[in-house]
Design a protein around this motif. Structure first.
Motif, mmCIF file in Angstrom:
data_model
loop_
_atom_site.group_PDB
_atom_site.id
_atom_site.type_symbol
_atom_site.label_atom_id
_atom_site.label_comp_id
_atom_site.label_asym_id
_atom_site.label_seq_id
_atom_site.Cartn_x
_atom_site.Cartn_y
_atom_site.Cartn_z
ATOM 1 N N GLN A 4 19.944 62.327 1.661
ATOM 2 C CA GLN A 4 19.181 62.853 2.778
ATOM 3 C C GLN A 4 19.182 61.817 3.884
ATOM 4 N N ASN A 5 19.242 62.294 5.116
ATOM 5 C CA ASN A 5 19.249 61.366 6.251
ATOM 6 C C ASN A 5 17.830 61.084 6.700
ATOM 7 N N LYS A 6 17.133 60.377 5.881
ATOM 8 C CA LYS A 6 15.786 59.929 6.212
ATOM 9 C C LYS A 6 15.747 58.435 5.984
ATOM 10 N N ASP A 7 14.770 57.783 6.601
ATOM 11 C CA ASP A 7 14.713 56.336 6.452
ATOM 12 C C ASP A 7 14.403 55.922 5.026
ATOM 13 N N ALA A 8 13.728 56.781 4.290
ATOM 14 C CA ALA A 8 13.464 56.489 2.893
ATOM 15 C C ALA A 8 14.589 57.080 2.055
ATOM 16 N N VAL A 9 15.225 56.243 1.234
ATOM 17 C CA VAL A 9 16.308 56.722 0.395
ATOM 18 C C VAL A 9 15.726 57.685 -0.630
ATOM 19 N N GLU A 265 34.054 65.753 -3.496
ATOM 20 C CA GLU A 265 33.124 66.156 -2.445
ATOM 21 C C GLU A 265 32.071 65.092 -2.187
ATOM 22 N N LYS A 266 31.646 64.397 -3.250
ATOM 23 C CA LYS A 266 30.582 63.413 -3.068
ATOM 24 C C LYS A 266 31.051 62.241 -2.194
ATOM 25 N N VAL A 267 32.356 61.939 -2.210
ATOM 26 C CA VAL A 267 32.877 60.870 -1.355
ATOM 27 C C VAL A 267 32.772 61.287 0.110
ATOM 28 N N ILE A 268 33.163 62.523 0.410
ATOM 29 C CA ILE A 268 33.042 63.027 1.787
ATOM 30 C C ILE A 268 31.577 63.052 2.208
ATOM 31 N N ARG A 269 30.712 63.473 1.293
ATOM 32 C CA ARG A 269 29.285 63.586 1.602
ATOM 33 C C ARG A 269 28.693 62.237 2.018
ATOM 34 N N VAL A 270 28.990 61.187 1.247
ATOM 35 C CA VAL A 270 28.384 59.888 1.553
ATOM 36 C C VAL A 270 28.986 59.293 2.821
ATOM 37 N N ILE A 271 30.265 59.601 3.108
ATOM 38 C CA ILE A 271 30.876 59.120 4.352
ATOM 39 C C ILE A 271 30.235 59.799 5.557
ATOM 40 N N ILE A 272 30.091 61.112 5.500
ATOM 41 C CA ILE A 272 29.482 61.840 6.618
ATOM 42 C C ILE A 272 28.045 61.381 6.829
ATOM 43 N N SER A 273 27.323 61.132 5.744
ATOM 44 C CA SER A 273 25.942 60.645 5.864
ATOM 45 C C SER A 273 25.894 59.259 6.493
ATOM 46 N N THR A 274 26.870 58.414 6.159
ATOM 47 C CA THR A 274 26.937 57.072 6.758
ATOM 48 C C THR A 274 27.249 57.167 8.242
ATOM 49 N N LEU A 275 28.220 58.013 8.604
ATOM 50 C CA LEU A 275 28.562 58.186 10.015
ATOM 51 C C LEU A 275 27.381 58.753 10.792
ATOM 52 N N ARG A 276 26.631 59.650 10.165
ATOM 53 C CA ARG A 276 25.437 60.197 10.829
ATOM 54 C C ARG A 276 24.426 59.090 11.101
ATOM 55 N N ASN A 277 24.214 58.225 10.119
ATOM 56 C CA ASN A 277 23.307 57.093 10.341
ATOM 57 C C ASN A 277 23.760 56.245 11.522
ATOM 58 N N LEU A 278 25.063 55.982 11.594
ATOM 59 C CA LEU A 278 25.583 55.153 12.679
ATOM 60 C C LEU A 278 25.340 55.798 14.041
ATOM 61 N N VAL A 279 25.435 57.120 14.106
ATOM 62 C CA VAL A 279 25.176 57.823 15.372
ATOM 63 C C VAL A 279 23.686 57.846 15.686
ATOM 64 N N ASP A 315 24.911 68.045 7.829
ATOM 65 C CA ASP A 315 25.256 66.736 8.395
ATOM 66 C C ASP A 315 26.491 66.824 9.286
ATOM 67 N N VAL A 316 27.488 67.612 8.838
ATOM 68 C CA VAL A 316 28.713 67.771 9.632
ATOM 69 C C VAL A 316 28.385 68.400 10.977
#
Length: 447
Positions: A4-9, A265-279, A315-316
């Motif tokens: 989840q894209n929240k500050d709390a993991v 799929e989980k690899v794509i998921r964590v990459i997209i979540s990381t890129l979202r954090n960066l944005v 996220d995408v």
């Protein structure tokens, strides 16, 4: 586990260290007898301590719980005391196994160990950190797992203990044993959940270099890719880290490349979540680099796919919308600079645009020719013919507008390298090198 894209993991078990190699070592050591009675006769331990040890020795699961549930603090005090006063490696191994058994599936028991600080501020960490320095194969690995559980359970985790644990994990990430590397990454996945420890890891010498190297040069398995990128994801909840991560380690291009070829799929998921954090956390620091690797086009492709996890599409779509809105504000030079800094030059429009070079050539002179030096380095170190072709083109474009730079470029070895590339096997490299040579030797025009 759902990202989840929240500050709390997202809530997951405190400690995620599950390593077959460590389990195998542990199983091999369990059956070994330890001369506890001999220690008692030698007055190294008391009769009471011996009785407590015998009550839990070789017990696990529910059998262990029936013994320790009422006397957890006593056992925590006993085991840490034994670590402090006994020195035989086989004995230390057994004590660590006893501690891990006590904590296994019962992370709440970590409070028994944390409470020892009330009588001695160095506890419970000092004896366990000493174990990290052991030359034995097993002792540091088991100690790292226990330290991970205790740090994760602490409301105020020890920065000193984390610093030493991070130094240890950094060394283990460079191990030739993949199982040890796996354990070290799992330790990081868990400990970095503690918000206060993320900056400590970020500033730990060589820590990020070792982590990034796995992704860039070690040809990791999909599972290892996931674990390393999971660490990036957690780290990028920190705004300062999100601002600096790509600038220092150029992670956006490899993340996108991995996502494009990923099967899991989980690899794509964590990459997209990381890129979202960066944005979300640092758009100004990361959007240009995302534009340079054509991330918007990739998100458009991802948005048409079917996903088993609906949050990926959320996220995408978020990322796609942010990129569409913000890319409009990026200047052409910002995208060019991001591409240059990444080292992955392609034939994007700026390279052959006279208008672009007339307007922006002075930017390459700033900060003591920082960007021009990068072009020179790429000419010397790149192996990709496209990168060499584009770099040669850019050198030629620049020199045509700043003839006074020829001597400086000669000192950097650019002229000699261009001459070498004129006989390169690739036709495009030869072509662009010949054109660049005309500018460098004083001619004009292009072949």
């Amino acid at each position: 586990m759902v990202i989840q894209n929240k500050d709390a993991v997202a809530e997951v078990p405190l400690a995620l260290v599950s390593n077959p190699y460590l389990d195998e070592l542990t199983a091999g050591l369990r059956a070994r007898p330890i001369p506890w009675e001999g220690y008692q006769r030698a007055t190294l331990i008391t009769q009471t301590e011996l009785n407590y040890i015998k009550a839990v020795e070789k017990k696990t699961g529910e059998d262990l719980s029936r013994v320790v549930d009422n006397e957890g603090p006593v056992y925590a005090d006993l085991f840490v005391s034994l670590l402090q006063k006994l020195v035989r490696v086989d004995t230390i191994q057994s004590i660590l196994i006893l501690i891990d058994d006590l904590l296994l599936d019962h992370e709440e028991r970590a409070t028994y160990f944390l409470d020892l600080a009330k009588k001695d501020p160095s506890l419970p960490y000092a004896p366990l950190l000493k174990c990290l320095r052991s030359e034995d194969d097993f002792v540091p690995l088991k100690a790292s797992k226990i330290l991970t559980t205790i740090l994760c359970a602490s409301p105020k985790p020890s920065t000193e203990a984390a610093e030493e644990l991070f130094r240890w994990t950094t060394a283990q990430l460079q191990s030739n044993n993949p199982a040890v590397v796996d354990l070290a990454v799992q330790v990081l996945e868990s400990v970095l959940r503690q918000r206060t420890l993320r900056p400590i890891y970020w500033n730990s010498p060589h820590a990020m270099d070792a982590l990034v190297k796995i992704l860039k040069t070690e040809a990791p398995t999909p599972q290892m890719q996931y674990q390393v990128i999971y660490c990036f994801w957690i780290l990028t909840f920190d705004t300062e880290i999100a601002q600096e991560l790509n600038r220092k380690y150029d992670v956006i291009p490899p993340l996108v490349e991995i996502a494009k070829s990923a099967i899991k799929e989980k690899v794509i998921r964590v990459i997209i979540s990381t890129l979202r954090n960066l944005v979300e956390k640092a758009p100004e620091a990361n959007l240009a680099a995302m534009a340079a690797v054509k991330l918007l086009t990739f998100t458009e492709n991802l948005s048409t796919r079917k996903w088993s996890d609906g949050e990926i599409l959320e996220d995408v779509n978020y990322l796609k919308a942010e990129l569409e809105e913000n890319f409009q504000t990026l200047t052409t030079f910002e995208v060019y600079q991001a591409e240059l800094l990444s080292g992955r030059l392609i034939w994007s429009p700026p390279h052959q645009s006279d208008l672009f070079w007339t307007k922006n050539w002075r930017e390459l002179k700033k900060e003591n020719y920082a960007l021009l030096r990068i072009l020179a380095r790429l000419l010397s170190t790149a192996g990709d013919p496209v990168v060499l072709s584009v770099a040669a083109n850019d050198i030629g474009q620049y020199v045509k507008r700043d003839p006074s730079s020829k001597k400086f470029l000669q000192e950097l070895g650019v002229k000699q390298r261009i001459m070498e590339l004129m006989s390169h096997p690739d036709q495009d490299v030869r072509y662009n090198s010949v054109n660049a040579s005309w500018s460098l030797i004083g001619g004009s025009g292009r072949v």
